[in-house]
Write a protein that holds these residues in place. Structure first.
Motif, PDB file in Angstrom:
ATOM      1  N   GLU A  89      -6.365  14.618  22.333  1.00  0.00           N
ATOM      2  CA  GLU A  89      -5.048  15.062  22.777  1.00  0.00           C
ATOM      3  C   GLU A  89      -4.638  16.335  22.050  1.00  0.00           C
ATOM      4  O   GLU A  89      -4.063  17.238  22.649  1.00  0.00           O
ATOM      5  N   SER A  90      -4.982  16.445  20.778  1.00  0.00           N
ATOM      6  CA  SER A  90      -4.580  17.622  20.007  1.00  0.00           C
ATOM      7  C   SER A  90      -5.283  18.899  20.467  1.00  0.00           C
ATOM      8  O   SER A  90      -4.712  19.977  20.368  1.00  0.00           O
ATOM      9  N   ILE A  91      -6.525  18.788  20.980  1.00  0.00           N
ATOM     10  CA  ILE A  91      -7.182  20.010  21.472  1.00  0.00           C
ATOM     11  C   ILE A  91      -6.871  20.286  22.930  1.00  0.00           C
ATOM     12  O   ILE A  91      -7.085  21.397  23.401  1.00  0.00           O
ATOM     13  N   CYS A  92      -6.380  19.304  23.664  1.00  0.00           N
ATOM     14  CA  CYS A  92      -6.128  19.494  25.094  1.00  0.00           C
ATOM     15  C   CYS A  92      -4.714  19.955  25.397  1.00  0.00           C
ATOM     16  O   CYS A  92      -4.464  20.527  26.444  1.00  0.00           O
ATOM     17  N   LEU A  93      -3.799  19.680  24.496  1.00  0.00           N
ATOM     18  CA  LEU A  93      -2.440  20.167  24.709  1.00  0.00           C
ATOM     19  C   LEU A  93      -2.382  21.643  24.344  1.00  0.00           C
ATOM     20  O   LEU A  93      -3.152  22.108  23.506  1.00  0.00           O
ATOM     21  N   PRO A  94      -1.474  22.386  24.964  1.00  0.00           N
ATOM     22  CA  PRO A  94      -1.334  23.796  24.584  1.00  0.00           C
ATOM     23  C   PRO A  94      -1.025  23.901  23.087  1.00  0.00           C
ATOM     24  O   PRO A  94      -0.350  23.034  22.527  1.00  0.00           O
ATOM     25  N   PRO A  95      -1.513  24.974  22.428  1.00  0.00           N
ATOM     26  CA  PRO A  95      -1.317  25.115  20.977  1.00  0.00           C
ATOM     27  C   PRO A  95       0.151  25.118  20.555  1.00  0.00           C
ATOM     28  O   PRO A  95       0.461  24.776  19.429  1.00  0.00           O
ATOM     29  N   ASP A  96       1.051  25.484  21.458  1.00  0.00           N
ATOM     30  CA  ASP A  96       2.465  25.518  21.104  1.00  0.00           C
ATOM     31  C   ASP A  96       3.133  24.147  21.248  1.00  0.00           C
ATOM     32  O   ASP A  96       4.329  24.021  21.037  1.00  0.00           O
ATOM     33  N   GLU A  97       2.378  23.120  21.607  1.00  0.00           N
ATOM     34  CA  GLU A  97       2.907  21.760  21.708  1.00  0.00           C
ATOM     35  C   GLU A  97       2.232  20.879  20.669  1.00  0.00           C
ATOM     36  O   GLU A  97       1.353  20.081  20.985  1.00  0.00           O
ATOM     37  N   PRO A  98       2.644  21.020  19.402  1.00  0.00           N
ATOM     38  CA  PRO A  98       1.982  20.222  18.367  1.00  0.00           C
ATOM     39  C   PRO A  98       2.266  18.721  18.546  1.00  0.00           C
ATOM     40  O   PRO A  98       3.300  18.321  19.068  1.00  0.00           O
ATOM     41  N   ILE A  99       1.303  17.926  18.100  1.00  0.00           N
ATOM     42  CA  ILE A  99       1.448  16.474  18.162  1.00  0.00           C
ATOM     43  C   ILE A  99       1.934  16.000  16.809  1.00  0.00           C
ATOM     44  O   ILE A  99       1.420  16.406  15.771  1.00  0.00           O
ATOM     45  N   ASP A 100       2.900  15.127  16.832  1.00  0.00           N
ATOM     46  CA  ASP A 100       3.398  14.531  15.605  1.00  0.00           C
ATOM     47  C   ASP A 100       2.307  13.623  15.045  1.00  0.00           C
ATOM     48  O   ASP A 100       1.913  12.662  15.694  1.00  0.00           O
ATOM     49  N   PRO A 101       1.798  13.913  13.831  1.00  0.00           N
ATOM     50  CA  PRO A 101       0.704  13.091  13.295  1.00  0.00           C
ATOM     51  C   PRO A 101       1.105  11.641  13.058  1.00  0.00           C
ATOM     52  O   PRO A 101       0.243  10.776  12.953  1.00  0.00           O
ATOM     53  N   THR A 102       2.383  11.343  13.021  1.00  0.00           N
ATOM     54  CA  THR A 102       2.795   9.953  12.826  1.00  0.00           C
ATOM     55  C   THR A 102       2.577   9.119  14.075  1.00  0.00           C
ATOM     56  O   THR A 102       2.700   7.900  14.023  1.00  0.00           O
ATOM     57  N   THR A 103       2.216   9.769  15.204  1.00  0.00           N
ATOM     58  CA  THR A 103       1.938   8.990  16.410  1.00  0.00           C
ATOM     59  C   THR A 103       0.562   8.357  16.354  1.00  0.00           C
ATOM     60  O   THR A 103       0.226   7.549  17.190  1.00  0.00           O
ATOM     61  N   TYR A 104      -0.241   8.752  15.391  1.00  0.00           N
ATOM     62  CA  TYR A 104      -1.533   8.102  15.175  1.00  0.00           C
ATOM     63  C   TYR A 104      -1.489   7.415  13.816  1.00  0.00           C
ATOM     64  O   TYR A 104      -1.050   7.992  12.841  1.00  0.00           O
TER      65      TYR A 104
END
Length: 130
Positions: A89-104
């Protein structure tokens, strides 16, 4: 299972994750597109020959396993799968849409359920006990 874990699993099963094929930002090879097959190979998810993601998901237990070997199997495979889906998910989302690491988290409610612990209040109902 957390909302984020379930979301990633559903999107994988529906073919929505990794999404529209694009150049893979994990291996940075323009010729390699983010298809399900490529990302499984790219992230080396199949180093373990019995880690077929779809087969694994089809065989999720309906009640917590009793043997410690089964508990270890489910825990290890679950953590590997969740790490894979998070990184995917982190490489497939656009770079400007960071993933909150607390979701994993490797402290998943599913793992607590497998181990026979009481799940936290942020979980969804676990499968019914037989």
């Amino acid at each position: 299972m957390t909302v984020h874990e379930r979301s990633r699993l559903i999107r994988w099963r529906m073919g929505w994750l990794p999404g529209k094929p694009q150049a893979c930002r994990n291996c940075n090879q323009i010729d390699n597109l983010t298809t399900q097959l490529h990302v499984i190979i790219c992230f080396q998810i199949c180093e373990n020959p019995d880690m077929d993601i779809h087969a694994f998901l089809n065989s999720l237990p309906k009640s917590p396993p009793r043997s410690s070997a089964d508990k270890i199997y489910w825990k290890n495979h679950w953590i590997v799968l969740q790490q894979f889906l998070y990184h995917l998910e982190s490489i497939c989302l656009p770079p400007d849409e960071p993933i909150d690491p607390t979701t994993y988290t490797d402290q998943s409610p599913f793992i607590a359920w497998i181990n026979g612990s009481s799940p936290s209040s942020t979980t969804t109902p676990s499968p019914a006990h037989a």
